[in-house]
Scaffold this motif. Structure first.
Motif, PDB file in Angstrom:
ATOM      1  N   UNK B 153      68.031  27.992  25.530  1.00 45.15           N
ATOM      2  CA  UNK B 153      68.482  26.668  25.984  1.00 45.15           C
ATOM      3  C   UNK B 153      68.275  26.517  27.481  1.00 45.15           C
ATOM      4  N   UNK B 154      68.611  27.596  28.212  1.00 42.84           N
ATOM      5  CA  UNK B 154      68.524  27.529  29.666  1.00 42.84           C
ATOM      6  C   UNK B 154      67.085  27.364  30.115  1.00 42.84           C
ATOM      7  N   UNK B 155      66.174  28.032  29.416  1.00 45.97           N
ATOM      8  CA  UNK B 155      64.746  27.908  29.710  1.00 45.97           C
ATOM      9  C   UNK B 155      64.329  26.442  29.667  1.00 45.97           C
ATOM     10  N   UNK B 156      64.735  25.739  28.592  1.00 48.31           N
ATOM     11  CA  UNK B 156      64.283  24.352  28.444  1.00 48.31           C
ATOM     12  C   UNK B 156      65.010  23.402  29.397  1.00 48.31           C
ATOM     13  N   UNK B 157      66.315  23.631  29.584  1.00 40.30           N
ATOM     14  CA  UNK B 157      67.048  22.768  30.518  1.00 40.30           C
ATOM     15  C   UNK B 157      66.491  22.936  31.937  1.00 40.30           C
ATOM     16  N   UNK B 158      66.167  24.182  32.309  1.00 45.43           N
ATOM     17  CA  UNK B 158      65.570  24.435  33.626  1.00 45.43           C
ATOM     18  C   UNK B 158      64.262  23.692  33.780  1.00 45.43           C
ATOM     19  N   UNK B 159      63.418  23.732  32.749  1.00 45.77           N
ATOM     20  CA  UNK B 159      62.121  23.042  32.806  1.00 45.77           C
ATOM     21  C   UNK B 159      62.331  21.538  32.976  1.00 45.77           C
ATOM     22  N   UNK B 160      63.295  20.980  32.217  1.00 43.63           N
ATOM     23  CA  UNK B 160      63.534  19.535  32.312  1.00 43.63           C
ATOM     24  C   UNK B 160      64.013  19.159  33.714  1.00 43.63           C
ATOM     25  N   UNK B 161      64.962  19.969  34.255  1.00 41.82           N
ATOM     26  CA  UNK B 161      65.475  19.681  35.594  1.00 41.82           C
ATOM     27  C   UNK B 161      64.389  19.726  36.643  1.00 41.82           C
ATOM     28  N   UNK B 162      63.543  20.765  36.576  1.00 42.98           N
ATOM     29  CA  UNK B 162      62.465  20.885  37.558  1.00 42.98           C
ATOM     30  C   UNK B 162      61.475  19.740  37.422  1.00 42.98           C
ATOM     31  N   UNK B 163      61.155  19.362  36.184  1.00 37.29           N
ATOM     32  CA  UNK B 163      60.204  18.267  35.962  1.00 37.29           C
ATOM     33  C   UNK B 163      60.702  16.972  36.585  1.00 37.29           C
ATOM     34  N   UNK B 164      62.001  16.677  36.373  1.00 37.71           N
ATOM     35  CA  UNK B 164      62.574  15.444  36.918  1.00 37.71           C
ATOM     36  C   UNK B 164      62.506  15.463  38.444  1.00 37.71           C
ATOM     37  N   UNK B 165      62.924  16.583  39.037  1.00 33.97           N
ATOM     38  CA  UNK B 165      62.912  16.681  40.498  1.00 33.97           C
ATOM     39  C   UNK B 165      61.492  16.535  41.039  1.00 33.97           C
ATOM     40  N   UNK B 166      60.526  17.177  40.360  1.00 36.09           N
ATOM     41  CA  UNK B 166      59.133  17.161  40.819  1.00 36.09           C
ATOM     42  C   UNK B 166      58.547  15.756  40.776  1.00 36.09           C
ATOM     43  N   UNK B 167      58.744  15.066  39.626  1.00 35.91           N
ATOM     44  CA  UNK B 167      58.159  13.724  39.495  1.00 35.91           C
ATOM     45  C   UNK B 167      58.817  12.744  40.461  1.00 35.91           C
ATOM     46  N   UNK B 168      60.154  12.813  40.584  1.00 35.77           N
ATOM     47  CA  UNK B 168      60.838  11.855  41.454  1.00 35.77           C
ATOM     48  C   UNK B 168      60.475  12.076  42.914  1.00 35.77           C
ATOM     49  N   UNK B 169      60.306  13.348  43.325  1.00 33.11           N
ATOM     50  CA  UNK B 169      59.953  13.594  44.728  1.00 33.11           C
ATOM     51  C   UNK B 169      58.549  13.095  45.031  1.00 33.11           C
ATOM     52  N   UNK B 170      57.678  13.038  44.003  1.00 31.60           N
ATOM     53  CA  UNK B 170      56.339  12.465  44.208  1.00 31.60           C
ATOM     54  C   UNK B 170      56.426  10.940  44.307  1.00 31.60           C
ATOM     55  N   UNK B 171      57.348  10.340  43.550  1.00 28.43           N
ATOM     56  CA  UNK B 171      57.393   8.881  43.462  1.00 28.43           C
ATOM     57  C   UNK B 171      58.071   8.246  44.671  1.00 28.43           C
ATOM     58  N   UNK B 172      59.192   8.849  45.098  1.00 26.50           N
ATOM     59  CA  UNK B 172      60.038   8.148  46.060  1.00 26.50           C
ATOM     60  C   UNK B 172      59.998   8.821  47.425  1.00 26.50           C
ATOM     61  N   UNK B 173      60.255   8.038  48.464  1.00 26.39           N
ATOM     62  CA  UNK B 173      60.251   8.597  49.806  1.00 26.39           C
ATOM     63  C   UNK B 173      61.639   9.084  50.215  1.00 26.39           C
ATOM     64  N   UNK B 174      62.669   8.671  49.504  1.00 28.70           N
ATOM     65  CA  UNK B 174      64.024   9.082  49.852  1.00 28.70           C
ATOM     66  C   UNK B 174      64.196  10.573  49.538  1.00 28.70           C
ATOM     67  N   UNK B 175      64.513  11.412  50.540  1.00 27.11           N
ATOM     68  CA  UNK B 175      64.357  12.851  50.348  1.00 27.11           C
ATOM     69  C   UNK B 175      65.329  13.514  49.375  1.00 27.11           C
TER      70      UNK B 175
END
Lengths: 153, 259
Positions: B153-175
């Motif tokens: 479970x932790x493996x998949x939750x970690x992947x989801x969390x990282x994916x969200x952070x990665x995509x949002x940091x590419x999209x938005x300028x707010x740090x």
């Protein structure tokens, strides 16, 4: 079996963070070995001996420091590339999380307790990390002074 | 134009203007790659020495100052953030080659210009990074001696969390917003897993899953710089890592309060 799982996951986790920070490919093996060793020693000290957790963190960081110092000079890599991915395993995430959790539950005593523990663990990791470079620099300095004295004699 | 000037000068000798440009670009790339400030200064001064000039360099996190041969000064604005260890290694290797004269000044300049233009080196594809993030989040489960299905479970939750952070940091300028949202969703997933009845407690899942988001580079550099007495840049990085950590924490806290 337990130790084997620890070695495997410690190494994999260090390599995983090196992938996130885009470390050079030739450093992956070194990072894996350093991460696995430091994590396993940390785990054994924490879960099998009745030592203070600060000592376990110190020894883990010390092993990272000494291996990074050695490998950086052997393979001409910046030390930071080895240290950063391996250090992530030792980060006191659990204590930091509990600091926030107790704050949310209005348990401010517990929150300050955990916050101080987080700070102490972070400090001991830093001390462990700098033990090797400090002594290595001192030894080099002593050698240099001795050589200079020999030359003048 | 560039060809003519380099042909006129003897080999391994750049004009002062070119040298200062080269040093600024190198320092900028190193700072953006996540190197410690004292290492940046050291590398640039060493490059200057191996090209036969007296270069002095001063780096704070947001600006880089360079002085060449005690008369020409230049500075460039830099920005906090971004991590690319490959960049540091590449520049480090090149400066080493420059010092032992296995690389010409011309070749070095061409390489740096190329790196500066595209601002990127060879990078891992996103899927591999996400799987790496999954492995990072599995390690804390060992410490709490959890049963084996927690790891998955932790493996998949970690992947989801990282994916969200990665995509949002590419999209938005707010740090810091991307980390707040990632922390919120990680806590939400943990609580959801418990409500469904797959796990008995969600604390360890959350602790594991936030591990890939930890500001490891900033903390490590801040400590190393503080010990080397570069207090200014150290404090900036320390504050940044503290803000990153607390934005993740408050993301989790708001999820815990709401649900």
């Amino acid at each position: 079996m337990d130790i084997f799982l620890n070695v495997l996951l410690g190494g994999l986790s260090a390599v995983g963070f090196s992938l996130i920070t885009n470390a050079p490919r030739r450093a992956a093996g070194i990072i894996g070995i350093t991460g696995a060793l430091s994590w396993t020693v940390f785990y054994i000290l924490k879960n099998y001996s009745h030592m203070n957790i600060l000592i376990a963190n110190y020894v883990g960081a010390f092993i990272i420091g000494i291996l990074a110092y050695y490998f950086a000079r052997m393979y001409h890599l910046p030390e930071n590339i080895i240290v950063i991915p391996c250090l992530v395993n030792l980060v006191p995430g659990g204590n930091a999380y509990r600091t926030i959790l107790y704050m949310v539950q209005s348990n401010y005593n517990g929150s300050i307790n955990q916050g101080l523990q987080t700070f102490l663990i972070a400090s001991f990791i830093a001390i462990g990390l700098f033990t090797t470079p400090y002594f290595a620099a001192s030894i080099n300095r002593i050698k240099m002074i001795r050589e200079k004295r020999n030359r003048t004699n | 134009m560039k060809e003519i000037t380099t042909n006129k000068l003897p080999e391994n000798k750049l004009s002062e203007h070119e040298l200062s440009d080269l040093c600024l670009k190198t320092a900028y790339l190193l700072v953006n790659g996540g190197a410690e400030t004292y290492r940046v200064e050291d590398t640039v001064e060493r490059i200057g020495a191996s090209l036969g000039s007296d270069v002095k360099c001063y780096v704070t996190v947001t600006a880089i100052f360079i002085e060449i041969n005690h008369k020409s000064y230049k500075f460039i604005k830099a920005r906090l953030g971004g991590t690319n260890l490959q960049m540091i290694d590449e520049i480090n290797t090149m400066s080493r080659q420059l010092a032992v004269k296995t690389m010409t000044a011309d070749g070095f300049k061409r390489h740096i210009d190329h790196l500066y233009k595209y601002k990127r080196t060879s990078d891992f594809p996103f899927t591999i990074k996400a799987i790496g993030a999954g492995f990072v989040s599995m390690a804390p489960m060992l410490l709490f001696e959890m049963p084996l299905y927690y790891f998955i479970y932790c493996f998949f939750v970690g992947i989801i969390g990282y994916t969200i952070s990665y995509t949002l940091s590419k999209l938005s300028m707010l740090p810091y917003a991307d980390l707040f949202i990632a922390g919120f969703i990680i806590a939400l997933l943990g609580i959801l897993l418990k409500r469904v009845g797959l796990i008995t407690q969600y604390h360890t899942i959350i602790i594991g899953a936030i591990m890939p988001l930890v500001p490891g580079v900033a903390i490590t550099n801040a400590i190393r710089e503080l010990v080397m007495r570069h207090a200014l840049s150290s404090m900036v990085k320390f504050l940044d890592s503290l803000l990153v950590a607390s934005s993740i924490g408050f993301g989790i806290a708001s999820a815990l309060i709401i649900f």
